[in-house]
Design an enzyme around this catalytic site. Sequence first.
Site, short mmCIF file in Angstrom:
data_model
loop_
_atom_site.label_atom_id
_atom_site.label_comp_id
_atom_site.label_asym_id
_atom_site.label_seq_id
_atom_site.Cartn_x
_atom_site.Cartn_y
_atom_site.Cartn_z
N HIS A 1 -1.14 -5.67 1.86
CA HIS A 1 -2.44 -6.76 1.40
C HIS A 1 -1.88 -7.45 1.42
O HIS A 1 -0.98 -7.94 -0.08
CB HIS A 1 -3.31 -5.87 0.68
CG HIS A 1 -4.68 -5.02 1.52
ND1 HIS A 1 -4.93 -3.76 2.23
CD2 HIS A 1 -5.40 -5.80 2.98
CE1 HIS A 1 -5.72 -3.24 2.78
NE2 HIS A 1 -5.71 -4.82 3.43
N GLU B 1 1.04 -0.85 -0.35
CA GLU B 1 -0.21 0.24 0.81
C GLU B 1 0.82 1.23 0.06
O GLU B 1 1.41 1.67 0.50
CB GLU B 1 -1.11 -0.51 1.54
CG GLU B 1 -1.89 -1.42 1.00
CD GLU B 1 -2.76 -0.79 0.77
OE1 GLU B 1 -3.00 -0.24 -0.14
OE2 GLU B 1 -3.72 -2.41 -0.06
N CYS C 1 -7.84 -1.76 8.01
CA CYS C 1 -6.32 -1.85 7.18
C CYS C 1 -5.91 -0.48 7.23
O CYS C 1 -5.16 -0.06 7.43
CB CYS C 1 -6.49 -2.80 6.24
SG CYS C 1 -6.70 -4.31 6.47
#
Lengths: 205, 205, 205, 205
Positions: A169, A82, A145
């Site tokens: 992720h 991410e 998250c």
Amino acid sequence: MSNKTLLLTGFEPFGGEKINPSALAVKEFSGKKINGVEIYTEILPVVHKKCVERTLELINKLDPVAVLNVGQAGGRTHITVEKVAINFLDYTIPDNEGNKPRYIKITEDGQDAYFATIPVEEIVVTIKKSNIPAMLSYSAGTFCCNELFYGVSHYIRKNNLKIANGFIHIPFIYEQAIDSPRPSMPLSTIIEGISIAIDVITKRV
Amino acid sequence: MSNKTLLLTGFEPFGGEKINPSALAVKEFSGKKINGVEIYTEILPVVHKKCVERTLELINKLDPVAVLNVGQAGGRTHITVEKVAINFLDYTIPDNEGNKPRYIKITEDGQDAYFATIPVEEIVVTIKKSNIPAMLSYSAGTFCCNELFYGVSHYIRKNNLKIANGFIHIPFIYEQAIDSPRPSMPLSTIIEGISIAIDVITKRV
Amino acid sequence: MSNKTLLLTGFEPFGGEKINPSALAVKEFSGKKINGVEIYTEILPVVHKKCVERTLELINKLDPVAVLNVGQAGGRTHITVEKVAINFLDYTIPDNEGNKPRYIKITEDGQDAYFATIPVEEIVVTIKKSNIPAMLSYSAGTFCCNELFYGVSHYIRKNNLKIANGFIHIPFIYEQAIDSPRPSMPLSTIIEGISIAIDVITKRV
Amino acid sequence: MSNKTLLLTGFEPFGGEKINPSALAVKEFSGKKINGVEIYTEILPVVHKKCVERTLELINKLDPVAVLNVGQAGGRTHITVEKVAINFLDYTIPDNEGNKPRYIKITEDGQDAYFATIPVEEIVVTIKKSNIPAMLSYSAGTFCCNELFYGVSHYIRKNNLKIANGFIHIPFIYEQAIDSPRPSMPLSTIIEGISIAIDVITKRV
């Protein structure tokens, strides 16, 4: 020589799943030392606010050089590193204590978003060199998250801490795709990918 | 005791891909013996008519107890065991010699479709028991794969041969998904899945 | 009474498409007045830097109360109102002049990301009330669309302008899906969705 | 001059949906006459066996020149004209009376599969000419829709009836996609697509 620590977190199962591959993968690193950095692992509750609070406690306790949070992103085909944490929550499913915050900011005193400070592009490139499907991702969603990723990013900046942080992720693992037509990866691939990410991060700190 | 043979085929690369995982997987079985049955492998051209003709030649030469054709189905997330071959072609991309037949029957004297005669449900269940994502599929498409599957099915029925036949479509492998966001599987998983399929088939013949 | 203007932009076709539905939709609003606000429309080049520069010129010239940029997001099923513009570019396909910047910041002096300042949640809710599939989106990608969205967001903040700005990504239209199995929407639905968005924005300015 | 009838069926809602767009679309044709052919419409139960039985009753009663069954295929992006009905059921969700047959043949005395006898390629081409996304499909699934399609196809052949038959699967409509990120179409597009299909069919009978 000072003891360096990397805080590595996974999550409990949620959303009706019996397992969370992030927990299974993260546990593999418990107590290991990579590039001289000790890996401290923790499995976090999938609960609004609590996931962040527990992590901040550990940051205070451990004084880590880096924080890497790992979470399950069901439906993705690749290990996704991410890039962006956003100051926004919208739980489209309830968390494990039934909370379902909609359309709210995580904190009033933070920027709209923060980039990961681990070297995300280098991590993706390095994982791919090992023949593992990996990509950058530009949205960590609006559930726990992202809340954790943003919460940690904001805390580090607010307190001027020298901690590199980021979020990975991971896809479902085979066990979760046996009876549904959705993408998955063997757990071993995911562990290898995380291992490479930790190697890249710890070489730099 | 007679020598039993299973004819196992893969395909050449096509559609701009540099590899075809069906060829890579199939080659692993060359010369092996499973449950007393010799595995004869062949990599077929992705060419209208020729893929079938070459396979029928080998059926005549080898007199196999079973024929298992394997092909790549890019975009699928699971190993998919095909149930149905249809008497229809529609190449939406050209084959490796530039042919692009549209909306035609494969043969004028065949039924609309034939089911695989290998135990497809048992194969799927058995692969899944080994924690490998597998499913039945009800369409092998309208390209070479279906042409081969139908061509073999029709030839066996027309000539009253005692040959069990079927088709397995496999996903892209990691190498093919490194730079594109599409589902993939490690080659090792695919080889294991095919191995289980062959085990189920050869136990019965 | 001062003349209020909303700057509404679409994009040229790109990526091999013959049309860009954002241009077709935006042109429908040329010269219209909604809630007393004049709509000024412009079709932007799909070119690195130039798309932003042209828009900033128009902002300087028109002194608009709001800027709404519209772009095509092929593959999406819903009208998606973007929440976040990020300070990052990664063109995975070349733009219309062959530029392909990879892994770079848009500007050195900007925040990591900015939220849209048009009321994105209200726009989504209102479009949905008209039975049109709409969603928030948390990533405008890393191509021209995000570059424009970020560039405008940054310019407005840097210069303390009182301009609400945002970005809407629209699906392919029917014409673009006739020969490929990808999601699409009739142009009329897209125009209606944009019309509702403009109505919500102009009621507030 | 004899009275010609086309039997047009839709289905009740199932699988947790509140509506079934096939029922909504089919009702629009009730009592209409197209190319001199009367359209008789019926909404069928989503129930194993009963859906077929009711249709066969109507075939006996109406002596239609054509039967067109319409069903919802959630997740599809296009109007899909089915080519193949297979002699196989596998209900992965229960029907509206709780039946869930797995891995069974529909009938012991039928061929493995039958092609539609309406001009499926011409229907697809003609719908596309009206700028509506349409495709052939090679699998009607293994639920009620395929059971009905196969059941009708088999009955017609077994009894040597001169009835053209086929099945069209339609996407979700907007109402069903408002709160989920899945493909959909306006009901008006679906009605227009079915209207074109009926026009093509009735011109030939």
